[in-house]
Design an enzyme around this catalytic site. Structure first.
Site, short mmCIF file in Angstrom:
data_model
loop_
_atom_site.label_atom_id
_atom_site.label_comp_id
_atom_site.label_asym_id
_atom_site.label_seq_id
_atom_site.Cartn_x
_atom_site.Cartn_y
_atom_site.Cartn_z
CB CYS A 2 44.04 -35.82 -5.31
SG CYS A 2 42.92 -34.98 -6.45
NE ARG A 49 39.63 -30.17 -6.67
CZ ARG A 49 38.59 -29.45 -7.03
NH1 ARG A 49 38.54 -28.17 -6.71
NH2 ARG A 49 37.58 -30.01 -7.70
CB VAL A 52 39.58 -34.59 -12.51
CG1 VAL A 52 38.93 -35.45 -13.59
CG2 VAL A 52 41.08 -34.81 -12.52
CD GLU A 77 39.77 -41.38 -10.54
OE1 GLU A 77 39.91 -42.57 -10.87
OE2 GLU A 77 40.69 -40.69 -10.07
CG ASP A 97 34.25 -38.57 -8.35
OD1 ASP A 97 34.95 -39.48 -7.89
OD2 ASP A 97 34.73 -37.48 -8.74
CG LEU A 245 49.74 -43.57 -21.29
CD1 LEU A 245 50.45 -44.22 -20.09
CD2 LEU A 245 50.56 -42.39 -21.80
CB ILE A 277 57.55 -43.15 -25.03
CG1 ILE A 277 58.95 -42.57 -24.78
CG2 ILE A 277 57.23 -44.29 -24.07
CD1 ILE A 277 59.10 -41.84 -23.45
NE ARG A 329 65.84 -54.62 -16.29
CZ ARG A 329 66.06 -55.91 -16.46
NH1 ARG A 329 65.11 -56.68 -16.97
NH2 ARG A 329 67.22 -56.44 -16.11
CB SER A 352 47.32 -46.91 -19.29
OG SER A 352 47.20 -47.61 -18.07
N GLY A 353 46.39 -49.50 -20.45
CA GLY A 353 45.99 -50.91 -20.45
C GLY A 353 46.50 -51.70 -19.27
#
Length: 541
Positions: A2, A49, A52, A77, A97, A245, A277, A329, A352-353
């Site tokens: 948001c 907004r 979610v 969150e 939340d 991802l 990707i 990059r 994601s990591g």
């Protein structure tokens, strides 16, 4: 994601300033609101907004019947909001939340409230009864916030661009709000603000991880698995579809595998959508394909050409508000894959990591650390500055397309436990970075061994072939665009900020200055590896 925006004690017409809230409209594509604060003269709150949770009652600024003197705007969150409700018998009025923020503030005030939150957040609390404004941001700066304070006027926004055109005294800069801090202001009867307090409510590594799980004193591997799975599980709160991802590297593969496991345990009916990707010949795409088959995900492979990547550079830099070389990059691929997710799928929440390389000493240069203690210090420094680089990249490239990012490795309990382990245990071993993390999941069958022990590839390198690295393609493009004479006189042209030392850096700085003139301070230094003579930030140098 948001977008939040606020102005207090404005010296110009507030109605005209509010248009700046629309500069972060991409962060919240579902609804927006701009609202004055009757008790505070010349002040306004704005919100963009992304729905979610609780589409019906979750709009902001949030105010509750129980506390009519409080207003809240926040981006983030709060994962323990139900736990807090049970513990303190809060009477929630919505399913949002973030409502927990107001209840905890009303009961405990700002500093204790912030330390109790398990989540990621950037918030503004307005207390018209006490005539105060409080700002706060999570310890890793996963959610962004920028501010300026100018002779009683306070500006706040999720991105710098929402404040840059708000008139300020010469020399007053828009700056990122530092993670892990609360800042409080008093508001006088004319609506002008006075700084009253600022403090660090929590430091990285200081969370009580024993409070959330029954850990085995002598089983480090089991504790790592337990806490990381818990970090994934708690981040699954959403009324929208969840995706992940997947680069095929260790970090995203672990998150993805644990997410699939948790989805099955919770009976979530749909298959997880995963996304990779790359350019032709990308080792990431090949590895992600193996991992997706192992997990039986609904996998999407996105291919792009060098020309498409180069064409996206201006948009990427606009969203990043940075001219750091390695950040740009790595952002191109993440920006393009996020665009695909938004346009071609119904996934809105993306795992994601991010954060693992900094926490678990995943960068290749950690092999050269002079001692375990120096490696530990460097890991902590990287974590403290994530908000300027990798967290910035991850937030902006996904928020640009109205997606919400979730990053389990930056869970405050998992990270605190990992940092509590002896420094020599966390170092690379046997020529393998993140050896401890890999070892914790070895033999579990969660990941194929070829993925579990796959060597580190920076995202910007792994998405291209080893014959034609992405950074080489970018350098070649800059070589064609920037003359030798221009680079030689860079120190004369760029009188503020960082002076580019390469044609690639020069080109990025030119694009940045065209969009954000006189704001070069937003990039404090070029990210570079330590303990090496490398002049390029690529993991392949």
């Amino acid at each position: 994601m948001c977008g939040i925006w606020a102005i207090f004690g404005a010296k110009q017409d507030v109605k005209q300033l509010c248009v700046n809230c629309m500069k972060v409209a991409h962060r919240g594509p579902d609804a927006w609101r701009v609202e004055s604060i009757p008790a505070f003269q010349d002040s306004c709150l704005g919100f963009q907004r992304l729905v979610v949770i609780d589409a019906t009652y979750g709009m902001q600024p949030l105010s509750l019947k129980a506390y009519p003197h409080l207003r809240l705007i926040y981006n983030g969150e709060i994962y323990n909001y139900l736990k807090l409700q049970r513990e303190f018998d809060y009477k929630y009025e919505t399913r949002v939340d973030g409502e927990a923020i107001l209840h905890c503030y009303a009961k405990f005030e700002a500093e204790k409230m912030a330390s109790m939150l398990d989540g990621v957040f950037a918030f503004v609390i307005v207390d018209t009864k006490e005539r105060k404004v409080h700002l706060g941001r999570d310890i890793f700066g996963v959610r962004p916030m920028f501010t300026f304070f100018d002779n009683g006027t306070l500006g706040v926004c999720s991105e710098a661009k929402g404040l840059l055109d708000v008139p300020r005294t010469d020399g007053v800069q828009v700056k990122p709000f530092k993670p892990g801090r609360i800042q409080s202001f008093d508001v006088d009867v004319e609506g002008m603000l006075t700084w009253s307090d600022s403090y660090q409510f929590l430091f990285i590594g200081d969370s009580d991880f024993n409070s959330v799980a029954s850990l085995a004193p002598d089983n480090v591997h089991s504790n790592i698995r337990l806490l990381l799975k818990d970090a994934v599980k708690k981040r699954m709160i959403a009324d929208r579809r969840i995706g992940c991802l997947l680069s095929g590297g260790l970090d995203s593969s672990l998150v993805c595998a644990l997410l699939v496991q948790c989805m099955k345990e919770q009976g979530i009916p749909y298959r997880l959508q995963t996304f990779s990707i790359g350019l032709d010949g990308s080792p990431d795409v090949e590895a992600a394909r193996v991992m997706a088959a192992h997990l039986d995900t609904e996998h999407h492979e996105i291919k792009f050409t060098p020309e498409e990547g180069i064409q996206a550079l201006r948009e990427v830099i606009y969203h990043l508000e940075s001219y750091d070389i390695t950040t740009i990059r790595a952002s191109v691929g993440m920006y393009l894959v996020s665009k695909y997710v938004k346009e071609k799928t119904d996934t809105t929440v993306i795992f994601s990591g991010e954060g693992s390389d900094e926490l678990c000493q995943g960068y290749i240069y950690f092999h050269k650390a002079p001692s375990p203690q120096e490696a530990d210090s460097e890991s902590r420094r990287l974590l403290e500055e994530l908000y300027l680089y990798d967290n910035l990249r991850a937030d902006r490239t996904t928020a640009a397309h109205g997606l919400e990012l979730r990053v389990p490795f930056l869970d405050k309990y998992f990270s605190s436990y990992f940092l509590s382990l002896p420094p020599d245990q966390r170092q690379p071993k046997n020529g393998v970075e993140k050896h401890l993390l890999r070892s914790a999941f070895s033999g579990t069958g969660l990941l194929p061994e070829e993925i579990l022990w796959r060597p580190k590839e920076a995202f910007s390198d792994g998405m291209s072939s080893k014959e034609k690295s992405w950074f080489c393609l970018l350098q070649k493009d800059a070589e064609d665009k920037i003359s030798d004479d221009s680079l030689a006189t860079a120190g004369t042209q760029f009188k503020t900020g960082l002076v580019p030392k390469s044609k690639e850096a020069y080109f990025y700085r030119v694009l940045f200055d065209e969009m954000f003139p006189q704001h070069s301070h937003l990039t404090p230094y070029y990210w570079m590896p330590f303990w090496t003579n490398a002049t390029d930030p690529s993991a392949r140098t």
